[in-house]
Design a protein around this motif. Sequence first.
Motif, PDB file in Angstrom:
ATOM      1  N   PHE A  85       6.407   0.572 -11.767  1.00  0.00           N
ATOM      2  CA  PHE A  85       6.879  -0.801 -11.936  1.00  0.00           C
ATOM      3  C   PHE A  85       6.055  -1.662 -10.999  1.00  0.00           C
ATOM      4  CE2 PHE A  85       9.366   0.893  -8.487  1.00  0.00           C
ATOM      5  CZ  PHE A  85       9.397  -0.134  -7.558  1.00  0.00           C
ATOM      6  N   GLY A  86       6.074  -2.964 -11.192  1.00  0.00           N
ATOM      7  CA  GLY A  86       5.284  -3.860 -10.351  1.00  0.00           C
ATOM      8  C   GLY A  86       3.850  -3.952 -10.832  1.00  0.00           C
ATOM      9  N   ASN A  87       3.030  -4.662 -10.048  1.00  0.00           N
ATOM     10  CA  ASN A  87       1.666  -4.975 -10.475  1.00  0.00           C
ATOM     11  C   ASN A  87       0.597  -3.990 -10.019  1.00  0.00           C
ATOM     12  OD1 ASN A  87       2.588  -7.345 -11.693  1.00  0.00           O
ATOM     13  ND2 ASN A  87       2.340  -8.532  -9.820  1.00  0.00           N
ATOM     14  N   TYR A  88       0.821  -3.299  -8.904  1.00  0.00           N
ATOM     15  CA  TYR A  88      -0.272  -2.530  -8.310  1.00  0.00           C
ATOM     16  C   TYR A  88       0.126  -1.105  -7.933  1.00  0.00           C
ATOM     17  CZ  TYR A  88      -2.324  -7.158  -7.617  1.00  0.00           C
ATOM     18  OH  TYR A  88      -2.822  -8.420  -7.806  1.00  0.00           O
ATOM     19  N   LYS A  89      -0.891  -0.250  -8.014  1.00  0.00           N
ATOM     20  CA  LYS A  89      -0.867   1.046  -7.338  1.00  0.00           C
ATOM     21  C   LYS A  89      -1.848   0.877  -6.186  1.00  0.00           C
ATOM     22  CE  LYS A  89      -0.932   4.950  -9.717  1.00  0.00           C
ATOM     23  NZ  LYS A  89      -1.300   5.931 -10.771  1.00  0.00           N
ATOM     24  N   VAL A  90      -1.474   1.309  -4.997  1.00  0.00           N
ATOM     25  CA  VAL A  90      -2.312   1.101  -3.820  1.00  0.00           C
ATOM     26  C   VAL A  90      -2.686   2.455  -3.237  1.00  0.00           C
ATOM     27  CG1 VAL A  90      -2.488  -0.003  -1.563  1.00  0.00           C
ATOM     28  CG2 VAL A  90      -1.112  -1.077  -3.356  1.00  0.00           C
ATOM     29  N   TYR A  91      -3.966   2.619  -2.975  1.00  0.00           N
ATOM     30  CA  TYR A  91      -4.487   3.846  -2.380  1.00  0.00           C
ATOM     31  C   TYR A  91      -5.032   3.535  -0.998  1.00  0.00           C
ATOM     32  CZ  TYR A  91      -4.066   5.859  -6.990  1.00  0.00           C
ATOM     33  OH  TYR A  91      -3.558   6.315  -8.174  1.00  0.00           O
ATOM     34  N   ILE A  92      -4.437   4.129   0.009  1.00  0.00           N
ATOM     35  CA  ILE A  92      -4.907   3.996   1.392  1.00  0.00           C
ATOM     36  C   ILE A  92      -5.666   5.268   1.721  1.00  0.00           C
ATOM     37  CG2 ILE A  92      -4.236   3.762   3.816  1.00  0.00           C
ATOM     38  CD1 ILE A  92      -1.587   2.471   2.769  1.00  0.00           C
ATOM     39  N   ILE A  93      -6.937   5.122   2.066  1.00  0.00           N
ATOM     40  CA  ILE A  93      -7.721   6.289   2.478  1.00  0.00           C
ATOM     41  C   ILE A  93      -8.088   6.084   3.938  1.00  0.00           C
ATOM     42  CG2 ILE A  93      -9.710   7.768   2.067  1.00  0.00           C
ATOM     43  CD1 ILE A  93      -9.792   6.731  -0.807  1.00  0.00           C
ATOM     44  N   ASP A  94      -7.429   6.848   4.798  1.00  0.00           N
ATOM     45  CA  ASP A  94      -7.656   6.770   6.238  1.00  0.00           C
ATOM     46  C   ASP A  94      -8.833   7.664   6.600  1.00  0.00           C
ATOM     47  OD1 ASP A  94      -7.222   5.944   8.828  1.00  0.00           O
ATOM     48  OD2 ASP A  94      -5.551   7.313   9.186  1.00  0.00           O
ATOM     49  N   GLU A  95      -9.591   7.256   7.599  1.00  0.00           N
ATOM     50  CA  GLU A  95     -10.788   7.998   8.027  1.00  0.00           C
ATOM     51  C   GLU A  95     -11.711   8.255   6.825  1.00  0.00           C
ATOM     52  OE1 GLU A  95     -11.448   8.209  11.107  1.00  0.00           O
ATOM     53  OE2 GLU A  95      -9.460   7.808  11.913  1.00  0.00           O
ATOM     54  N   VAL A  96     -11.942   7.219   6.044  1.00  0.00           N
ATOM     55  CA  VAL A  96     -12.712   7.334   4.810  1.00  0.00           C
ATOM     56  C   VAL A  96     -14.138   7.821   5.066  1.00  0.00           C
ATOM     57  CG1 VAL A  96     -13.484   4.927   4.736  1.00  0.00           C
ATOM     58  CG2 VAL A  96     -13.181   6.206   2.598  1.00  0.00           C
ATOM     59  N   SER A 116      -7.402  -2.892 -13.274  1.00  0.00           N
ATOM     60  CA  SER A 116      -6.906  -4.112 -12.632  1.00  0.00           C
ATOM     61  C   SER A 116      -5.631  -3.880 -11.821  1.00  0.00           C
ATOM     62  CB  SER A 116      -6.658  -5.193 -13.688  1.00  0.00           C
ATOM     63  OG  SER A 116      -5.687  -4.736 -14.618  1.00  0.00           O
ATOM     64  N   HIS A 117      -4.964  -2.762 -12.025  1.00  0.00           N
ATOM     65  CA  HIS A 117      -3.711  -2.486 -11.319  1.00  0.00           C
ATOM     66  C   HIS A 117      -3.914  -1.648 -10.046  1.00  0.00           C
ATOM     67  CE1 HIS A 117      -4.230   1.010 -13.995  1.00  0.00           C
ATOM     68  NE2 HIS A 117      -3.702   1.682 -12.986  1.00  0.00           N
ATOM     69  N   VAL A 118      -5.151  -1.409  -9.654  1.00  0.00           N
ATOM     70  CA  VAL A 118      -5.439  -0.540  -8.505  1.00  0.00           C
ATOM     71  C   VAL A 118      -6.079  -1.334  -7.371  1.00  0.00           C
ATOM     72  CG1 VAL A 118      -6.838   1.414  -7.722  1.00  0.00           C
ATOM     73  CG2 VAL A 118      -5.666   1.531  -9.903  1.00  0.00           C
ATOM     74  N   VAL A 119      -5.595  -1.076  -6.144  1.00  0.00           N
ATOM     75  CA  VAL A 119      -6.193  -1.646  -4.939  1.00  0.00           C
ATOM     76  C   VAL A 119      -6.455  -0.500  -3.971  1.00  0.00           C
ATOM     77  CG1 VAL A 119      -5.869  -3.193  -2.961  1.00  0.00           C
ATOM     78  CG2 VAL A 119      -5.016  -3.861  -5.217  1.00  0.00           C
ATOM     79  N   PHE A 120      -7.674  -0.439  -3.445  1.00  0.00           N
ATOM     80  CA  PHE A 120      -8.042   0.546  -2.439  1.00  0.00           C
ATOM     81  C   PHE A 120      -8.071  -0.112  -1.065  1.00  0.00           C
ATOM     82  CE2 PHE A 120      -9.911   2.486  -6.223  1.00  0.00           C
ATOM     83  CZ  PHE A 120      -9.529   3.802  -6.060  1.00  0.00           C
TER      84      PHE A 120
END
Length: 190
Positions: A85-96, A116-120
Amino acid sequence: NDRVGHAYILTGTRGIGKTSVARLFAKSLRCLNHLDDGNSCGECKSCNEFQSGSSMNIYEIDGASNNSVDDIRELINNVQTLPTFGNYKVYIIDEVHMLSTNAFNALLKTLEEPPSHVVFLLATTEPHKLLNTVLSRCQRFDFRNASEDVLASHIKDIAQKEGIKFQSEQLVRILASQGSGSFRDTLSLF
């Protein structure tokens, strides 16, 4: 302004708040009822899922321990599905910066043409180790070390809330100085 980039890189020394800011940003991106200042409401379904750690739309990956091309391919396969649900899936990559070259190459295609629904949100202490092709596809934010005054104020605020009293102001200054600009190191010393 509802103008969200598809990839952000947060850089700076260790313990300065890169991953914490990434988490807060992810929470705000997913919030269903933003406050007037753009911050998350803390009360909607998405905020409650975030706070309980049960969100199926925010993924946090440690690049140091999930650095193979197979780990990134699994992430990329998951990117295509819409958020629950909502607009985005968010991927946090630590120590990329710890991702292997093959993993970076696998990630690059998704960074070039993301859904368009993904933010890194990529966090790193060593941006110079990232491929220029990755850096060129991200909005970059460089975090500076905190000043001794800011760290001392932070220590005092926490001490006051916890009912801790210092024998002298000099002890607070020593802690702030020994923290070398890092919130995490300062708090560990405290």
